[in-house]
Design a protein around this motif. Structure first.
Motif, mmCIF file in Angstrom:
data_model
loop_
_atom_site.group_PDB
_atom_site.id
_atom_site.type_symbol
_atom_site.label_atom_id
_atom_site.label_comp_id
_atom_site.label_asym_id
_atom_site.label_seq_id
_atom_site.Cartn_x
_atom_site.Cartn_y
_atom_site.Cartn_z
ATOM 1 N N ARG A 35 41.767 44.181 41.221
ATOM 2 C CA ARG A 35 42.550 44.440 40.019
ATOM 3 C C ARG A 35 42.833 43.132 39.280
ATOM 4 N NH1 ARG A 35 45.960 47.744 37.316
ATOM 5 N NH2 ARG A 35 45.228 49.607 38.329
ATOM 6 N N ILE A 36 42.958 42.053 40.061
ATOM 7 C CA ILE A 36 43.251 40.761 39.441
ATOM 8 C C ILE A 36 41.930 40.102 39.038
ATOM 9 C CG2 ILE A 36 44.253 38.474 39.797
ATOM 10 C CD1 ILE A 36 46.149 39.924 41.812
ATOM 11 N N GLY A 37 41.810 39.891 37.755
ATOM 12 C CA GLY A 37 40.534 39.490 37.183
ATOM 13 C C GLY A 37 39.961 38.210 37.732
ATOM 14 N N SER A 38 40.840 37.289 38.201
ATOM 15 C CA SER A 38 40.339 35.976 38.556
ATOM 16 C C SER A 38 39.744 35.932 39.966
ATOM 17 C CB SER A 38 41.470 34.959 38.453
ATOM 18 O OG SER A 38 42.590 35.461 39.147
ATOM 19 N N HIS A 39 39.906 36.997 40.722
ATOM 20 C CA HIS A 39 39.350 36.978 42.081
ATOM 21 C C HIS A 39 38.318 38.068 42.237
ATOM 22 C CE1 HIS A 39 42.017 33.889 43.597
ATOM 23 N NE2 HIS A 39 42.925 34.425 42.779
ATOM 24 N N TRP A 40 37.177 37.711 42.739
ATOM 25 C CA TRP A 40 36.073 38.652 42.845
ATOM 26 C C TRP A 40 36.277 39.499 44.091
ATOM 27 C CZ3 TRP A 40 32.827 40.755 39.764
ATOM 28 C CH2 TRP A 40 31.711 41.462 40.250
ATOM 29 N N GLY A 41 36.447 40.781 43.886
ATOM 30 C CA GLY A 41 36.699 41.664 45.025
ATOM 31 C C GLY A 41 35.508 42.505 45.384
ATOM 32 N N GLY A 42 34.348 42.103 44.940
ATOM 33 C CA GLY A 42 33.134 42.866 45.215
ATOM 34 C C GLY A 42 32.754 43.743 44.041
ATOM 35 N N PHE A 43 31.476 44.155 44.030
ATOM 36 C CA PHE A 43 30.970 44.970 42.923
ATOM 37 C C PHE A 43 31.495 46.399 43.032
ATOM 38 C CE2 PHE A 43 27.917 47.827 41.018
ATOM 39 C CZ PHE A 43 27.736 47.255 39.774
ATOM 40 N N GLY A 233 49.339 43.561 28.776
ATOM 41 C CA GLY A 233 48.523 42.709 29.633
ATOM 42 C C GLY A 233 47.185 43.351 29.929
ATOM 43 N N VAL A 234 46.440 42.709 30.835
ATOM 44 C CA VAL A 234 45.081 43.141 31.135
ATOM 45 C C VAL A 234 45.092 44.409 31.983
ATOM 46 C CG1 VAL A 234 42.982 42.486 32.354
ATOM 47 C CG2 VAL A 234 44.195 40.814 30.954
ATOM 48 N N THR A 235 44.308 45.397 31.591
ATOM 49 C CA THR A 235 44.129 46.575 32.430
ATOM 50 C C THR A 235 42.635 46.757 32.673
ATOM 51 O OG1 THR A 235 44.023 48.031 30.529
ATOM 52 C CG2 THR A 235 46.175 47.738 31.514
ATOM 53 N N PRO A 236 42.249 46.884 33.936
ATOM 54 C CA PRO A 236 40.825 46.839 34.271
ATOM 55 C C PRO A 236 40.004 47.961 33.641
ATOM 56 C CG PRO A 236 42.188 46.579 36.230
ATOM 57 C CD PRO A 236 43.107 46.957 35.133
ATOM 58 N N ASP A 237 40.575 49.151 33.440
ATOM 59 C CA ASP A 237 39.737 50.196 32.856
ATOM 60 C C ASP A 237 39.362 49.877 31.414
ATOM 61 O OD1 ASP A 237 42.404 50.469 32.352
ATOM 62 O OD2 ASP A 237 42.342 52.635 32.089
ATOM 63 N N ILE A 238 40.205 49.086 30.740
ATOM 64 C CA ILE A 238 39.835 48.663 29.381
ATOM 65 C C ILE A 238 38.649 47.695 29.439
ATOM 66 C CG2 ILE A 238 40.645 47.492 27.283
ATOM 67 C CD1 ILE A 238 41.808 50.275 27.683
ATOM 68 N N ASN A 239 38.586 46.895 30.511
ATOM 69 C CA ASN A 239 37.400 46.054 30.702
ATOM 70 C C ASN A 239 36.141 46.912 30.690
ATOM 71 O OD1 ASN A 239 38.973 43.832 30.977
ATOM 72 N ND2 ASN A 239 38.832 43.702 33.212
ATOM 73 N N LEU C 130 39.266 43.861 18.295
ATOM 74 C CA LEU C 130 40.383 44.047 19.220
ATOM 75 C C LEU C 130 39.965 43.672 20.640
ATOM 76 C CD1 LEU C 130 43.242 45.157 19.564
ATOM 77 C CD2 LEU C 130 42.259 47.428 19.814
ATOM 78 N N LEU C 131 38.764 44.090 21.016
ATOM 79 C CA LEU C 131 38.313 43.813 22.380
ATOM 80 C C LEU C 131 37.997 42.341 22.586
ATOM 81 C CD1 LEU C 131 36.132 46.965 23.020
ATOM 82 C CD2 LEU C 131 38.370 46.410 23.988
ATOM 83 N N ARG C 132 37.573 41.662 21.521
ATOM 84 C CA ARG C 132 37.297 40.245 21.657
ATOM 85 C C ARG C 132 38.590 39.460 21.862
ATOM 86 N NH1 ARG C 132 34.686 38.355 16.892
ATOM 87 N NH2 ARG C 132 35.105 40.383 15.978
ATOM 88 N N ILE C 133 39.665 39.895 21.191
ATOM 89 C CA ILE C 133 40.973 39.272 21.427
ATOM 90 C C ILE C 133 41.432 39.597 22.855
ATOM 91 C CG2 ILE C 133 43.406 39.310 20.742
ATOM 92 C CD1 ILE C 133 41.481 37.819 18.867
ATOM 93 N N TYR C 134 41.176 40.822 23.238
ATOM 94 C CA TYR C 134 41.550 41.249 24.584
ATOM 95 C C TYR C 134 40.819 40.415 25.633
ATOM 96 C CZ TYR C 134 41.437 44.113 28.784
ATOM 97 O OH TYR C 134 41.512 44.539 30.072
ATOM 98 N N ALA C 135 39.555 40.069 25.355
ATOM 99 C CA ALA C 135 38.793 39.256 26.295
ATOM 100 C C ALA C 135 39.500 37.929 26.562
ATOM 101 C CB ALA C 135 37.382 39.016 25.755
ATOM 102 N N TRP C 136 40.110 37.364 25.527
ATOM 103 C CA TRP C 136 40.833 36.101 25.713
ATOM 104 C C TRP C 136 42.083 36.290 26.567
ATOM 105 C CZ3 TRP C 136 39.499 31.267 25.352
ATOM 106 C CH2 TRP C 136 38.372 30.943 24.585
ATOM 107 N N MET C 137 42.679 37.476 26.497
ATOM 108 C CA MET C 137 43.858 37.714 27.344
ATOM 109 C C MET C 137 43.461 37.583 28.812
ATOM 110 S SD MET C 137 45.578 40.917 25.279
ATOM 111 C CE MET C 137 47.073 40.964 26.265
ATOM 112 N N GLY C 138 42.253 38.042 29.136
ATOM 113 C CA GLY C 138 41.779 37.925 30.505
ATOM 114 C C GLY C 138 41.546 36.477 30.921
ATOM 115 N N HIS C 143 47.599 35.127 35.372
ATOM 116 C CA HIS C 143 46.639 35.332 36.456
ATOM 117 C C HIS C 143 45.212 35.314 35.923
ATOM 118 C CE1 HIS C 143 50.006 36.290 38.995
ATOM 119 N NE2 HIS C 143 50.423 37.144 38.092
ATOM 120 N N GLY C 144 45.046 34.710 34.780
ATOM 121 C CA GLY C 144 43.742 34.728 34.121
ATOM 122 C C GLY C 144 42.754 33.763 34.752
#
Lengths: 272, 367, 296
Positions: A35-43, A233-239, C130-138, C143-144
């Protein structure tokens, strides 16, 4: 001389990295089990699965696609007329007004466009009872309005490069004005109409601010939904969602580019 | 050939753009099977005139009649007049056959007849077998012929041609010129041609109208325009002419003598329009009508002899052009055929020469 | 070209073609805009719509300047306007600094590469803003990616506050609008660069002099056009400050949005919008005048 070139091209490479690294990381992360983007938890395709199971997102995506499709068609039709009038009709009554009204939405902050259209829809409702509720229709009207200017600009530029004597020749051979439009002008400006349509489709699909103003309760476009989710904040499903959109857009642009290149090559090759 | 009844006729056509007159009171008639060439420099109004005939511009005043019917305000798509555009204006997204068929389709010509007429027309312009090609797969000359076929297939009463040969290179132009004349001869369609190229005008025209500043200066056969120009402008615009200004000193027996400043002997020309002694006038003499020699020519009645020095000469192969400075200071151009391969009496720079012409070679002009 | 006006069919055809967009824009662009103007003189009320009508029941005109007085006396709005202009100006400058060398490098590349490089500049524009801005949030988050990387490398002990501040907003604006700076710059540089450069070198100018004497002056139209394309939309920007900015990031787009959706004071929001439009129209007029002088 050599050193200067190296510096300049390094800067260019840095620029492209700036453009693309965030996007690439986003796509990579959409396959990250963690869930935390900076750590790779596998594919994992977990986030894609979650996305497809989310009826809210699917509904918003469906609404956005419908709005974008109808808006792009409407904007191409009306903006095409505007571009044609500005590019071909010379001086006519209302030209000044049309020029101004086509240019203004291009520099108007979305936030003002959105606010003003909402005020219009509210006023219309109290005057005529329409629109009964805000949603698909009001968003589409708003999107047509701000996209058509882009189409008009693209079409006007294209019309200016067309040989006016083609239309005169068609008329000389007996084509009435509307036939000449269909037979000669439309094929001539078809590339501009196509890029105008694609531009409108993208702009509509991407719009957050104007939609936020003119939509009503329950009608959420995809950007509105994404915005409400990522505000916190970041939500993985939006990724995952972002990756899908980026993949589709990239594929579309690359295919369009290849097709155009091939058509151009063919044209050049056939020259005597 | 010319029947005396005009197919297309204009009366006092006028057209201004933003207050600037482009065409200023032009009246003319074109007869059946005639090639009427409007010759003028850029901005003289010739294209505007042609566009009025086609229906793309509405005259501010005057009228256009086709077979006696007023068509001044008829839109272009209803006029039985067709135009060949300078750029050819071939529809780039249509094949050769579709380009040629376009006008017939708008007329609603039945399919079988349409196919037959296209075939016939493409044969006529020697483009059989090119039906399926697109315009950008054709050479310049082929494109020109498609444009011609497309306009002619509608069997117009009058074909308008805007600089029909301007886009072709020199070699091709000559060949096409003859083809165009052949075609016109066979079809018997009236042509109205606009051009800035006097050679083109000379070879194509049955009559030429020289146009300047929105007006026709002279309308006549090519020969008459060249041999008997009506003004200094026409004389200098069509071909080259040496022009001497002065006063008429005597008129006798069809010969006019003119006294020019700083030329000692009187200049002689043929009587063409009414002049009297004392009038201001100009004498125009074509360079090829002047003869050049090292020795004084025999004195004859009606022969005008001057002396000068060869200042410059240019060899063109078939002929040479000499620039001779007269004793009075005038410079005269003389064109001479190089009949002999190596003339024994070649003229050189700075050589003193005699030049002379017969009176009927000069034209006396009053304007 | 307007000489066919006497032909009825053609006149009708033109009326339809020009009439459709004029009607549409009149109804959905001009009229709404006049409504904003009108609403900015109304009083807020708790009703639907939440403002007083221009004409009251007795037929009198009800208009007030209260919204404008409030606006000019409220430091929040003033600092938001100034903040918008400052952030837009600094971002424009950053775009120029980043974009000029890029455009220059592209313009000097050999042909097949040039098209590809140009395409790569345009491509991000087609994917969601919007998604490109969102990419920077990551990338920028606590914890980015950047913070994790620096922590893992032991360069920092605690995550840096990379997001929710003005710097992140600059970054977002530059990221979003850089293509709009590069493209017009490329267009002018490509037009003049090669031949004139060689002529100047041939006449004895050293490369740096060529740049300051020839390239830079000739590229000024591109600099101005690119700057306008960045500066104007950046002033009214809402999404970037909303997602990347801090609570103290004052931008007028955000203030307007909040005034409208949170405080539901439509008349005040309309007044904010009217003044914002003035802020945008002024530099545009200067730009237009400059253009008119350059191409008389």
């Amino acid at each position: 001389m050599k050193g200067r070139s190296l510096a300049i091209y390094s800067w260019l490479a840095f620029g492209y990295a700036f453009f693309y690294v965030p996007i690439v990381l986003l796509v990579v992360n959409s396959f990250n089990a963690s869930r935390i983007g900076s750590h790779w938890g596998g594919f994992s395709l977990h986030w894609y699965q979650q996305l497809l199971d989310d009826p809210q997102i699917l509904a918003a995506a469906w609404l956005s696609l419908r709005v974008a499709f109808i808006s792009a068609c409407g904007a191409t039709l009306i903006g095409g007329c505007a571009g044609l009038a500005l590019g071909r009709f010379g001086v006519f009554r209302g030209r000044m007004a049309l020029t101004g009204m086509v240019a203004a939405p291009l520099v108007m902050p979305e936030i003002i466009t959105g606010l003003s259209l909402l005020l219009l829809f509210v006023a219309l409702k109290s005057l005529t009872g329409w629109p009964e509720s805000r949603g698909f229709t009001t968003i589409t009207i708003a999107h047509i309005t701000f996209c058509m200017s882009y189409v008009a600009v693209v079409v006007q530029a294209r019309v200016a490069t067309l040989d006016f004597s083609l239309e005169e020749a068609a008329m000389d051979l007996g084509g009435r004005p509307f036939r000449v439009l269909l037979d000669i002008t439309l094929p001539g400006i078809a590339p501009a109409l196509l890029s105008g349509w694609l531009l409108s489709f993208t702009l509509s699909l991407d719009d957050l601010v104007i939609s936020s103003f003119v939509s009503g309760p329950g009608a959420n476009t995809l950007p509105m939904l994404i915005f409400s989710k990522v505000k916190l904040g970041v939500t993985p499903d939006i990724n995952a969602l972002a990756s899908i959109i980026i993949a589709v857009v990239t594929a579309g642009v690359v295919i369009a580019g290849v097709l155009m290149l091939r058509a151009e090559r063919k044209r050049v090759a056939q020259r005597p | 050939m010319p029947s005396g009844v005009p197919v297309i006729r204009t009366e006092g056509l006028c057209k201004s753009f933003a207050g600037q007159p482009a065409v200023n009171g032009v009246s003319f008639g074109v007869e059946a099977a005639e090639v009427f060439v409007i010759l003028g420099g850029s901005g003289c109004g010739k294209t505007t005139l042609l566009r009025m005939l086609a229906g793309f511009e509405t005259p501010d005043a005057g009228a256009i009649y086709l077979d006696g019917v007023d068509i001044t305000h008829m839109p272009p798509y209803e006029r039985p007049v067709n135009m060949m555009f300078q750029s050819y204006a071939l529809f780039p997204h249509m094949s050769v056959a579709d380009n040629v068929a376009y006008g017939l389709r708008k007329e609603g010509v039945p399919r079988a007849e349409l196919r037959a007429r296209i075939k016939e027309m493409l044969e006529l312009v020697q483009l059989s077998g090119f039906d399926a090609r697109k315009p950008d797969q054709l050479s310049g000359g082929q494109r020109q012929r498609v444009a011609l076929a497309r306009a002619l297939v509608k069997r117009p009463r009058v074909l308008l041609l805007d600089e029909p040969l301007a886009a072709l290179d020199k070699k091709l132009r000559e060949q096409t010129q003859f083809e165009l004349m052949n075609l016109q001869d066979r079809l018997g369609t009236s042509f109205v041609v606009v051009t800035h190229d006097q050679e083109e005008a000379m070879t194509l025209a049955s009559r030429i109208a020289v146009m300047d500043k929105g007006r026709f200066l002279q309308v006549a056969s090519p020969q008459e325009i060249y041999e008997y120009p009506c003004s200094r402008f026409v004389a200098e615009f069509v071909g080259t002419a040496n022009i001497f200004g002065g006063h008429v000193s005597g008129v006798s027996d069809q010969v006019v003598s003119l006294t020019a400043d700083s030329i000692a002997s009187p200049l002689l020309g043929a009587l063409h329009s009414g002049v009297a002694a004392g009038d201001q006038a100009w004498l125009a003499v074509r360079p090829e009508k002047i003869q050049l020699g090292k020795e004084a020519p025999e004195a004859q009645a009606g022969r005008c002899v001057l002396t000068g020095v060869v200042q410059d000469l240019a060899y063109y192969g078939g002929r040479s052009v000499y620039r001779v400075r007269l004793d009075g200071g005038h410079t005269v151009l003389v064109s001479a055929q190089n009949r002999l391969r190596s003339p024994t009496r070649k003229l050189e720079w700075d050589e003193s020469v005699y030049l002379f012409w017969e009176a009927q070679a000069g034209v006396v002009l009053t304007q | 070209m307007n000489s066919l006006r006497r032909s009825a069919a053609l006149a009708g055809f033109r009326l339809v073609i020009a009439g459709i967009p004029i009607l549409w824009l009149g109804l959905f662009f001009l009229a709404p805009f006049l409504l904003v103007f009108r609403t900015s003189f109304a009083d807020p009320v708790i009703a639907q719509p939440p403002f007083t009508p221009l004409f009251d029941a007795a037929g009198g005109i009800h208009a007030t300047l209260d919204n404008y007085t409030l606006l000019l006396n409220d430091s929040l709005f003033l600092s938001s306007y100034l903040g918008s202009v400052r952030i837009a100006a600094i971002s424009t400058l950053l775009c120029l600094i980043a974009g000029y060398p890029m455009a220059y490098a592209i313009a000097r590349s050999p042909q097949p590469w040039r098209t590809l490089l140009l395409l790569l500049v345009i491509l991000p524009f087609w994917s969601s803003f919007l998604l490109r801005i969102y990419a920077w949030m990551g990338l920028l988050g606590t914890h980015g990616v950047i913070n994790s990387l620096l922590l893992d490398l032991g360069l920092i002990q605690r995550p840096l506050a990379l997001m929710y501040n003005d710097a992140a907003v600059y970054l977002g604006i530059v990221y979003t609008y850089l293509p709009f700076m590069v493209l017009p710059l490329y267009a002018v540089l490509e037009k003049h660069e090669i031949a004139l450069r060689e002529a100047a070198l041939d006449l004895g100018a050293r490369p740096l002099r060529v740049f300051t004497d020839i390239t830079l002056p000739l590229s000024m139209p591109g600099v101005v056009a690119g700057s306008m394309l960045v500066f104007i939309p950046a002033i009214g920007e809402f999404v970037i400050p909303a997602l990347l900015g801090g609570l103290d990031t004052r931008m007028i787009g955000r203030a307007l949005f909040d005034e409208f959706f949170i405080n539901r004071d439509w008349p005040l929001a309309a007044a904010v919008a009217t003044v914002l439009l003035l802020v945008i129209v002024l530099p545009l007029m200067v730009f237009q005048r400059g253009q008119a002088r350059a191409h008389p």
